[in-house]
Design a protein around this motif. Structure first.
Motif, short mmCIF file in Angstrom:
data_model
loop_
_atom_site.label_atom_id
_atom_site.label_comp_id
_atom_site.label_asym_id
_atom_site.label_seq_id
_atom_site.Cartn_x
_atom_site.Cartn_y
_atom_site.Cartn_z
N SER A 44 17.36 49.54 -21.78
CA SER A 44 17.56 48.09 -21.64
C SER A 44 18.78 47.61 -22.43
O SER A 44 18.68 46.70 -23.28
CB SER A 44 16.30 47.34 -22.10
OG SER A 44 16.30 46.02 -21.64
N SER A 226 13.98 47.06 -24.60
CA SER A 226 13.08 46.40 -23.65
C SER A 226 11.88 45.80 -24.37
O SER A 226 11.34 46.39 -25.32
CB SER A 226 12.61 47.41 -22.60
OG SER A 226 11.64 46.84 -21.75
N ALA A 385 10.22 48.08 -16.10
CA ALA A 385 11.31 47.39 -16.78
C ALA A 385 11.21 45.89 -16.54
O ALA A 385 10.97 45.45 -15.41
CB ALA A 385 12.67 47.91 -16.29
#
Length: 527
Positions: A44, A226, A385
């Motif tokens: 991320s 993330s 995600a």
């Protein structure tokens, strides 16, 4: 788009202890099951860029506030202020312009502190990983600390961060005042002005929060930026800092069983499964009780002082307007003693609400994590995600909290407001006002919010899918195949069946079967 491989991380962390909850040890004779696809977790880096932009924005705002405060203090002294917006017509007698500006300041403080708080929570998360103490994806960042007093994520710095967060909201409510200036023709011009001392305090508080957050970031190695519990769990499993426990493919976070078990038609609520959520709900209702007590005392004192004559003529409004209130800490001019005394006094009163709203983030995030996990039994599956901004906006409770943070602090400034009249560039006749109508408005808003959080926390998820509420060990036990999109369901038959995840839809689990895990064929194998 194919999933991205992660970059190698060389920093050495001890593996997380394998606990189904905070006390239960893993079966000593069990062989950890194999997990596939964990290497495809999302680091991320886009979220990292967003986070750094947010901290840069907060730093710019803090430096602007510090510069403005220094200029005002240097030119007009401690009681100095500068006109910001000239009022005309009906606006000269209206409180709306100054209150809108005050609300905008609270919103700006929320944006800055949330940006800094995200960085701080990420660094704290991996500081706890390095100490093998991370249990849940979401933690109370100001009330959870890493070991070591010098650690930027330790108890000392976290305590300082909590104080700075409170001072940020307290000082923002003391910046805006009404100002009256004589014009060349002898008339009076009304304007909204900003005071120098509190805006300097606000800038320093925001700047120090940024410094501590960035120091914490440098002290740890970030595996993934993330906010998704699935990316975090996959990263820990891939780097061998979290080991899946066998025979628990049907065991949720609050399930006391350590082996084979049958599916359940309903699951425990967040209130029952997560001890911190129960404390959060209790703290919110304590805030409501304290605000109600505050309103009762203020109402009683005002009735006693005026004999009920003026009290009966008051109007229930959002703004104090001309309603009388309790006035104290009155000074002729706003000197250094008054400013420091008022900021500290308001910080003590406002602090519990600021920390209570901070704690409410945990309940909102825990519930959001569970909602995301339960998508694994839906038609579209679970997307591991997530964008943190989209996740906040997609979560009703998170969105309510995001809006209510600046709104409730603004309502507190209406209930407990600083009063003063600016003459030229000097703030005079200052004091504090307690406005009982606005206190009750604040209490009603807090009661509604506490009720919404409480009702959502006691709601029990339906279906046989075990609950996780972002508990990392539980997620590692339940997910046996990692992929960008996952489905959860029945995978293998046998004396003991197996439930798990896959990159394609799976059939529903069988409610009358006992589930233990992959490769378990006889009772002796799990004894």
């Amino acid at each position: 788009m194919p999933p991205r491989m992660t970059r190698g991380v060389v920093r050495s962390y001890a593996p997380l202890q394998n606990y189904q909850d905070d006390q239960d040890p893993i079966l000593s004779n069990a062989t950890p099951p194999v997990r596939t696809g964990a290497e495809f977790y999302d680091p991320s880096l886009t979220t990292r860029r967003y986070a750094l932009v947010g901290v840069a924005f907060s730093s710019i705002i803090s430096l602007c506030c510090v510069t403005t405060g220094i200029v005002i203090l240097a030119t007009h002294g401690v009681s100095g202020m500068i006109p910001l917006m000239t009022l005309s017509g009906t606006m000269q007698s209206s409180a709306l312009p100054s209150e809108i500006l005050s609300l905008m300041l609270n919103l700006l403080v929320t944006i800055c502190t949330e940006s800094t708080g995200f960085i701080h929570s990420i660094s704290l998360r991996f500081a706890l990983v390095s100490e093998s103490r991370l249990r849940f994806n979401t933690n109370l960042r100001l009330l959870t600390a890493a070991h070591g007093w010098r650690n930027p994520n330790g108890a000392l710095c976290n305590g300082i961060m909590a104080v700075l967060l409170i001072i940020s909201y307290t000082s923002s409510s003391l910046i805006v005042f009404r100002n009256s200036t004589l014009t060349s023709d002898g008339s009076s011009a009304e304007s909204v002005a900003v005071a120098g001392f509190p805006i300097l305090f606000l800038g320093l508080a925001l700047l120090l929060q940024n410094v501590i957050a960035l120091l914490g970031l440098r002290a740890v190695e970030i595996l993934t930026w993330s906010s998704s519990p699935f990316d975090l769990t996959a990263a820990l499993v891939h780097h061998m800092r979290l080991t899946p426990a066998p025979f628990r493919c049907m065991c949720g976070v609050s399930n006391g069983h350590k082996g084979p078990s049958k599916p359940s038609y309903s699951q425990p609520s967040a209130f029952k499964a997560h001890a911190s959520v129960e404390k959060v709900v209790g703290s919110l209702w304590c805030l409501v009780t304290a605000c109600a007590f505050w309103g009762l005392v203020t109402t009683f004192v005002m009735r006693s002082n005026d004999g009920g004559t003026v009290f009966g003529q008051m109007k229930w409004t959002l703004f104090p307007n001309n309603n009388p209130g309790l006035h104290f800490l009155a000074y002729e001019t706003a000197n250094i003693q008054w400013w420091i005394g008022v900021i500290l006094f308001l910080a003590v009163i406002q602090g519990p609400m600021t920390l209570g709203l901070h704690c409410a983030e945990l309940a909102a995030n825990v519930i959001q994590n569970e909602n995301q996990w339960r998508c694994a039994t839906g038609k579209k599956g679970l997307k591991t995600a997530t964008n943190p901004l989209k996740a906040s906006l997609a979560s009703p409770l998170g969105l309510i909290l995001l809006v209510l943070k600046p709104a409730l602090h603004w309502m507190f400034s209406l209930a407990f407001s600083a009063s003063g009249s600016g003459v030229g560039a000097t703030l005079q006749q200052v004091g504090l006002n307690m406005n009982y109508v606005q206190i009750w408005n604040l209490g009603i808003a807090l009661c509604i919010f506490a009720g919404v959080v409480g009702l959502r926390a006691v709601r029990r998820p339906r279906g046989p899918q075990p609950v996780t509420y972002g508990h990392l060990q539980t997620l590692a036990n339940l997910v046996d195949e990692w992929s960008p999109v996952m489905w959860w369901g029945h995978k293998e038959d046998g004396t003991y069946c197996h439930a798990g995840t896959s990159n394609h839809p799976l059939p529903d689990v069988k409610m009358d079967c006992v589930y233990a895990g992959s490769g378990v064929g006889s009772p002796s194998s799990v004894s």
